[in-house]
Design a protein around this motif. Structure first.
Motif, mmCIF file in Angstrom:
data_model
loop_
_atom_site.group_PDB
_atom_site.id
_atom_site.type_symbol
_atom_site.label_atom_id
_atom_site.label_comp_id
_atom_site.label_asym_id
_atom_site.label_seq_id
_atom_site.Cartn_x
_atom_site.Cartn_y
_atom_site.Cartn_z
ATOM 1 N N TYR A 49 46.151 37.853 41.416
ATOM 2 C CA TYR A 49 45.020 37.274 40.694
ATOM 3 C C TYR A 49 43.722 37.529 41.459
ATOM 4 O O TYR A 49 42.711 37.932 40.891
ATOM 5 C CB TYR A 49 45.282 35.775 40.527
ATOM 6 N N THR A 50 43.781 37.326 42.779
ATOM 7 C CA THR A 50 42.627 37.558 43.643
ATOM 8 C C THR A 50 42.258 39.033 43.686
ATOM 9 O O THR A 50 41.076 39.395 43.585
ATOM 10 C CB THR A 50 42.919 37.027 45.058
ATOM 11 N N ALA A 51 43.257 39.891 43.821
ATOM 12 C CA ALA A 51 42.992 41.335 43.861
ATOM 13 C C ALA A 51 42.349 41.798 42.554
ATOM 14 O O ALA A 51 41.422 42.624 42.566
ATOM 15 C CB ALA A 51 44.287 42.105 44.114
ATOM 16 N N PHE A 52 42.800 41.269 41.436
ATOM 17 C CA PHE A 52 42.217 41.661 40.152
ATOM 18 C C PHE A 52 40.781 41.166 40.044
ATOM 19 O O PHE A 52 39.911 41.866 39.526
ATOM 20 C CB PHE A 52 43.085 41.154 38.998
ATOM 21 N N ALA A 53 40.497 39.979 40.557
ATOM 22 C CA ALA A 53 39.121 39.463 40.563
ATOM 23 C C ALA A 53 38.215 40.381 41.368
ATOM 24 O O ALA A 53 37.102 40.704 40.937
ATOM 25 C CB ALA A 53 39.086 38.051 41.129
#
Length: 175
Positions: free
Chosen positions: A39-43
């Motif tokens: 989720y963080t990497a996609f953000a």
């Protein structure tokens, strides 16, 4: 995901079950970590994608296009993030490392710049998310045919209409 055991996960990953337990106390901890990392990497990816663009419209179009490409290119990961979000989101702090916050910041800037007629950023963000994620959910449940990216232009246009991005008043006709 609830019926999947740690043994199943270890087998799928090609590692010993004990290896997972050395790193995670439970399956829930493993799922939460996988969710948070992805989720963080996609953000971060969405933030970088928007950096060279200027203005609400091109940035929103790029964001929607990238989310839909991600859905089509990584359907298993997309489904995981979508379907586990209610379990995973409470463990993630609101902020720039959150795709929803990335969208929210874009909407806030669009309102500040006068690009949107709608002035409540939380409502505008929720409306965009609904227009993007409900078709993805419909694909998961077989109610809509993939690929999701074929709907990019239509959904982008629907978002702009819903947000009244032109700033022009929308006339409502009653019966």
């Amino acid at each position: 995901m609830t019926e999947t055991s740690v043994r199943d996960l270890a087998q799928a990953a090609g590692i010993a079950e004990g290896t997972l337990y050395r790193h995670y106390a439970s399956k829930d901890d493993l799922v939460a970590d996988l969710f948070a990392r992805n989720y963080t990497a996609f953000a971060h990816h969405l933030t970088a994608l928007q950096a060279p663009l200027h203005g609400f419209r091109p940035r929103l179009a790029a964001l929607i296009g990238e989310i839909f490409r991600f859905h089509d290119d990584n359907p298993t990961l997309f489904r995981f993030l979508l379907l586990v979000q209610h379990q995973g989101l409470p463990r993630i702090a609101d902020g720039a490392d959150n795709p929803v916050s990335v969208l929210h910041e874009l909407v806030e800037q669009g309102i500040k710049d006068g690009d949107l007629g709608l002035t409540d950023p939380a409502l505008a963000t929720a409306m965009i998310l609904g227009l993007m994620l409900q078709p993805a959910t419909a694909i998961i449940y077989g109610r809509l045919q993939a690929p999701l990216s074929r709907f990019t232009d239509q959904i982008n246009a629907a978002c702009l209409r819903a947000l009244d991005s032109t700033g022009q008043p929308t006339e409502v006709h009653h019966g």
